[in-house]
Design a protein around this motif. Structure first.
Motif, short mmCIF file in Angstrom:
data_model
loop_
_atom_site.label_atom_id
_atom_site.label_comp_id
_atom_site.label_asym_id
_atom_site.label_seq_id
_atom_site.Cartn_x
_atom_site.Cartn_y
_atom_site.Cartn_z
N SER A 26 0.83 -1.21 0.00
CA SER A 26 0.00 0.00 0.00
C SER A 26 0.86 1.26 0.00
O SER A 26 0.50 2.26 -0.62
CB SER A 26 -0.95 0.01 1.19
OG SER A 26 -0.23 0.04 2.40
N ALA A 71 0.87 4.05 -2.98
CA ALA A 71 0.71 5.47 -2.66
C ALA A 71 1.84 6.30 -3.28
O ALA A 71 1.60 7.39 -3.81
CB ALA A 71 0.67 5.67 -1.15
N LEU A 72 3.06 5.78 -3.24
CA LEU A 72 4.18 6.50 -3.87
C LEU A 72 4.02 6.58 -5.38
O LEU A 72 4.27 7.64 -5.97
CB LEU A 72 5.50 5.82 -3.52
CG LEU A 72 6.03 6.09 -2.12
CD1 LEU A 72 7.26 5.23 -1.84
CD2 LEU A 72 6.38 7.55 -1.96
N TYR A 73 3.63 5.48 -6.01
CA TYR A 73 3.40 5.51 -7.46
C TYR A 73 2.35 6.56 -7.81
O TYR A 73 2.54 7.35 -8.74
CB TYR A 73 2.91 4.15 -7.97
CG TYR A 73 3.96 3.08 -8.11
CD1 TYR A 73 5.30 3.38 -8.27
CD2 TYR A 73 3.60 1.74 -8.12
CE1 TYR A 73 6.25 2.38 -8.43
CE2 TYR A 73 4.54 0.74 -8.27
CZ TYR A 73 5.86 1.07 -8.42
OH TYR A 73 6.79 0.08 -8.58
N MET A 74 1.25 6.56 -7.08
CA MET A 74 0.19 7.52 -7.39
C MET A 74 0.59 8.95 -7.04
O MET A 74 0.18 9.90 -7.72
CB MET A 74 -1.11 7.12 -6.69
CG MET A 74 -1.79 5.93 -7.33
SD MET A 74 -2.03 6.09 -9.12
CE MET A 74 -3.16 7.44 -9.21
N PHE A 75 1.39 9.14 -6.00
CA PHE A 75 1.86 10.48 -5.66
C PHE A 75 2.68 11.05 -6.81
O PHE A 75 2.45 12.18 -7.27
CB PHE A 75 2.69 10.45 -4.37
CG PHE A 75 3.40 11.75 -4.10
CD1 PHE A 75 2.69 12.83 -3.62
CD2 PHE A 75 4.76 11.88 -4.37
CE1 PHE A 75 3.34 14.04 -3.38
CE2 PHE A 75 5.41 13.08 -4.13
CZ PHE A 75 4.70 14.17 -3.64
N PHE A 76 3.64 10.27 -7.29
CA PHE A 76 4.47 10.76 -8.39
C PHE A 76 3.69 10.87 -9.69
O PHE A 76 3.95 11.75 -10.51
CB PHE A 76 5.72 9.88 -8.56
CG PHE A 76 6.73 10.12 -7.50
CD1 PHE A 76 7.41 11.32 -7.41
CD2 PHE A 76 7.00 9.14 -6.55
CE1 PHE A 76 8.34 11.55 -6.42
CE2 PHE A 76 7.93 9.35 -5.56
CZ PHE A 76 8.60 10.56 -5.49
N ASN A 77 2.72 10.00 -9.88
CA ASN A 77 1.85 10.08 -11.05
C ASN A 77 1.05 11.39 -11.02
O ASN A 77 1.00 12.10 -12.03
CB ASN A 77 0.92 8.87 -11.07
CG ASN A 77 0.21 8.70 -12.38
OD1 ASN A 77 0.73 8.99 -13.44
ND2 ASN A 77 -1.01 8.19 -12.32
N CYS A 78 0.46 11.70 -9.88
CA CYS A 78 -0.31 12.95 -9.76
C CYS A 78 0.59 14.17 -9.84
O CYS A 78 0.23 15.19 -10.44
CB CYS A 78 -1.10 12.96 -8.45
SG CYS A 78 -2.43 11.76 -8.41
N MET A 79 1.76 14.09 -9.20
CA MET A 79 2.70 15.21 -9.24
C MET A 79 3.12 15.50 -10.69
O MET A 79 3.19 16.67 -11.10
CB MET A 79 3.92 14.90 -8.38
CG MET A 79 4.85 16.09 -8.22
SD MET A 79 6.16 15.78 -7.05
CE MET A 79 7.30 14.85 -8.06
#
Length: 101
Positions: free
Chosen positions: A54, A58-66
């Protein structure tokens, strides 16, 4: 490239979900190879790996959104490459584990 950023962003989100699903089911498969005497340890380890999963999602999605909201297409492509590499490595490990059964 700028017109494709929303599509790459949505594709990354889908790839992250696929990656998380594979990881969720891979953890017990890898740990099933542990000895029966360590069954309690294997269950605890599977839960720990799933919690770590998890954090990775979260890190993948953080960098994806960033990358998406910052209009940074290079970072978006890097995230795509890392997620695809992660999925491919999980599939290779799964194939090797099942082949040894």
């Amino acid at each position: 490239m700028e017109q494709y950023i929303p599509y790459v962003f949505l594709g990354n989100a889908l790839l992250v979900i696929v990656d998380a699903t594979l990881g969720y089911f891979m953890a017990p498969l890898l740990l099933s190879k542990m000895e029966a005497a360590k069954a309690e340890s294997a269950a605890w380890t599977a839960n720990s790996i799933r919690k770590l999963l998890s954090v990775v999602v979260a890190l993948y999605m953080f960098f994806n959104c960033m990358a998406y909201f910052g209009q940074n297409s290079l970072l978006l492509l890097i995230v795509t490459a890392v997620v695809i590499l992660d999925i491919m490595l999980q599939l290779v490990v799964r194939w090797k584990v099942r082949r040894k059964e």
